[in-house]
Design an enzyme around this catalytic site. Structure first.
Site: not given
Length: 157
Positions: A54, A56, A84, A87
């Site tokens: 992801h 992040e 999410c 993250c």
């Protein structure tokens, strides 16, 4: 345009670029320390075939490498969408001080991302989650944890 707007605009630009490249979902992230960008990335789940890639997470990895430590105190994570659970947890582990995001998890859910569902799932007892989870204690299961805790030379994090 204030600094929050500037850095958040960059995260959104990264989300757009990564998405246009087909490397992953429409998510971008920037990490700022002392008013300067120390890392930036976009979602790379598809291109890397890594569900943890992801924006992040990728930015946190870059930032930690850039400062040569695993904590990012006094830093801000700017991200195109509300992080999410994975993250958000990574941000806590990295000791990031502040998170600024443009879109909510409900807005991500509206285009097919399950962040909101994951937040709900994590609130359940492990025995009630959709992934089968079984607690299976072992006789020496705690030994590595005890040894680590008793090691005066350990590196706490």
């Amino acid at each position: 345009m204030n600094n929050d707007d500037l850095f958040l605009a960059r995260a959104i630009e990264l989300a757009q670029n990564g998405s246009e490249l087909g490397e992953g979902g429409p998510f971008g992230a920037v990490i700022v320390s002392d008013g300067k960008i120390i890392a930036e990335s976009w979602n790379q789940v598809v291109v890397s075939r890594d569900p943890t890639a992801h924006a992040e997470i990728m930015a946190i990895r870059q930032a930690c490498a850039a400062v040569d430590r695993f904590h990012l105190p006094k830093s801000t994570l700017y991200t195109s969408s509300e992080p999410c659970p994975m993250c958000l947890s990574a941000a806590y582990w990295a000791k990031i001080e502040r998170i600024v995001f443009a879109n909510t998890r409900a807005e991500a859910a509206a285009i097919g991302f399950c962040d909101d569902q994951l937040y709900s799932e994590l609130n359940r007892h492990f025995s009630a989650r959709s992934i089968i989870m079984e607690h299976h204690p072992m006789p020496n299961g705690l030994l590595p944890m005890q040894q680590w805790a008793n090691n005066p030379q350990r590196t706490p994090y």
